[in-house]
Design an enzyme around this catalytic site. Structure first.
Site, PDB file in Angstrom:
ATOM      1  N   GLY A 179      -8.497  -9.500   5.050  1.00 56.16           N
ATOM      2  CA  GLY A 179      -7.104  -9.746   4.713  1.00 56.16           C
ATOM      3  C   GLY A 179      -6.259  -9.499   5.948  1.00 56.16           C
TER       4      GLY A 179
ATOM      5  CG  ASP B 156       4.262  -0.936  10.114  1.00 58.20           C
ATOM      6  OD1 ASP B 156       4.332  -2.131  10.468  1.00 58.20           O
ATOM      7  OD2 ASP B 156       3.278  -0.448   9.536  1.00 58.20           O
TER       8      ASP B 156
ATOM      9  CB  CYS C 169      -0.952   0.012   1.198  1.00 55.97           C
ATOM     10  SG  CYS C 169      -0.122  -0.009   2.793  1.00 55.97           S
TER      11      CYS C 169
ATOM     12  CD  GLN D 178       3.625  -5.559   3.160  1.00 55.56           C
ATOM     13  OE1 GLN D 178       4.511  -4.702   3.258  1.00 55.56           O
ATOM     14  NE2 GLN D 178       2.344  -5.254   3.232  1.00 55.56           N
TER      15      GLN D 178
ATOM     16  N   GLY E   2      -7.347  -6.345   7.690  1.00 59.22           N
ATOM     17  CA  GLY E   2      -8.635  -6.510   8.356  1.00 59.22           C
ATOM     18  C   GLY E   2      -8.508  -7.279   9.659  1.00 59.22           C
TER      19      GLY E   2
END
Length: 423
Positions: free
Chosen positions: A193, A116, A56, A122, A196
């Site tokens: 996901g 973070d 993102c 990822q 979420g």
């Protein structure tokens, strides 16, 4: 093993939150399916070392190529972004800068919210996919291995990730700071996901709201998830519009390539706060124009600045020191790889002399002890090659001159494996 990347340079190209807003990043986002196609095309074009990272906050391609436009072209071909747009918002890192960027990325120093570590998972998945499709070579394999080691050490040995702050946490913090009586408001989370799931968990941990509903397109996943979260209920996807119209807060984390919430989902006479945690945005732009809607996206949430972030900034020097250790280890590995062909060639030449001499003595001496001779001469070979390796690694040594002398003395052919200066 000979590698064919001595003429190539490591580049990292892409767009991130630093220069590109949400919409622009959306344009350059690459879907999982297209990432696979991109890797396959890179393989067909003979690019041996390359992987893709699309999240993102950023979309990047890292690879060993002759020119960065080879990567830029792949990025634009498999996203909605154009070359002209890329020039305006891009970052291009070359050589040592590209190496440094990957270390900073994996240790949380480049995250939109400092420290973070979601990016680490990822990065692992991106590299795993590239490896599966055979677009990873020895250089990238070693580099990413050390990058991940550095990330783990920074996480364990510093407080760079102390406290709880992430996009999903920032969403809950935004609700706490901006919504009156937030514990009694009806909250709907749409999408299960990774984002979420984290959002649901943070709602449970940081609020006392027992009026949280979850909707997911794959209903079985939602049913399974709420078994371990007593304060959250789930309803069928077909009830989405009805549930939105009953909610004061809607959190969207559907991870689609196109809007999943449009004007058709929203009543125009009822106040609602919508937090869009998806990238690209999954709430249609026209929804923001409704007077009854407050729409907050990822960029808005990233502006969370609190004592936790201030404490994290104090840990940056410690993280950089750890990164320096691993960068040094990588450079040492590169140096070793550079010398390996010469050392191996010398060893093979010495072994050839060893075999000739042992054969000669076997013919001349009746009870010649071949086994003992092999042990003794092998130790000589090991000591000679070790000394030669130390000689090559001495900072005052002219490597090229030393190798040339060895070539003439022992009449050996050496093919360069790595030209370290290209990196």
């Amino acid at each position: 093993m000979q590698n064919n990347f001595s003429r190539n340079t490591l580049y990292n190209i892409g767009v991130s939150y630093k220069k590109a807003d949400v919409q622009t990043r959306s344009n350059f986002s690459i879907s999982p399916e297209d990432q696979i196609l991109l890797l396959k095309e890179a393989k067909e074009k003979g690019i041996e070392g390359l992987f893709v990272l699309s999240t993102c906050n950023r979309t990047e391609i890292t690879g060993l190529v002759e020119h960065p436009f080879q990567l830029i072209s792949l990025l634009c071909n498999y996203s909605k972004g154009s070359v002209d747009e890329f020039v305006e918002v891009s970052s291009i890192n070359k050589g040592n800068d590209a190496i440094s960027h990957l270390f900073r990325l994996a240790t949380g120093l480049e995250s939109q919210i400092l420290g973070d570590y979601e990016i680490v998972g990822q990065l692992k998945m991106s590299f795993k996919q590239a490896k599966k499709l055979n677009t990873v070579n020895a250089y990238l394999e070693r580099l990413i291995n050390l990058v991940l080691q550095a990330s783990k050490k920074v996480k364990n040995k510093t407080h760079l990730s102390s406290g709880t702050t992430s996009v999903s946490y920032a969403a809950v913090q935004y609700i706490i700071d901006n919504v009156q009586n937030y514990n009694s408001q009806k909250v709907l989370v749409y999408g299960l996901g990774k984002m979420g799931k984290h959002t649901c968990k943070n709602l449970t941990e940081y609020t006392k709201n027992s009026n949280v509903t979850l909707i997911n397109r794959t209903e079985e996943k939602a049913v399974e998830f709420v078994k371990n979260h007593a304060n959250i209920e789930t309803v069928k996807h077909s009830e989405l519009i009805n549930e939105i119209n009953k909610s004061s807060i809607l959190i969207v984390s559907t991870g689609s390539n196109s809007p999943t919430i449009t004007l058709n989902h929203i009543q125009k006479n009822r106040e609602i706060l919508i937090l869009d945690l998806s990238m690209p945005n999954n709430v249609a732009g026209e929804v923001k124009e409704l007077e009854n809607v407050t729409l907050v996206n990822v960029d808005d949430l990233s502006q969370v600045t609190d004592k936790t972030l201030a404490k994290r900034k104090e840990e940056i020097p410690k993280a950089l020191t750890i990164i320096e250790e691993y960068v040094s280890e990588f450079n040492n590995w590169l140096s070793h790889r550079k010398y390996t062909p010469a050392i191996n060639a010398l060893k093979q030449s010495l072994k050839s002399i060893q075999n000739d001499e042992i054969d000669f003595h076997k013919r001349k001496i009746k009870d010649f002890d071949v086994e003992q001779a092999e042990i003794i001469t092998s130790r000589f070979i090991q000591k000679i090659t070790t000394q030669f390796a130390k000689h090559l690694k001495d900072e005052n040594t002219s490597v090229n001159q030393s190798v040339e002398v060895m070539k003439r003395v022992f009449n050996v052919q050496i093919q360069e494996e790595i030209d370290a200066k290209d990196y």
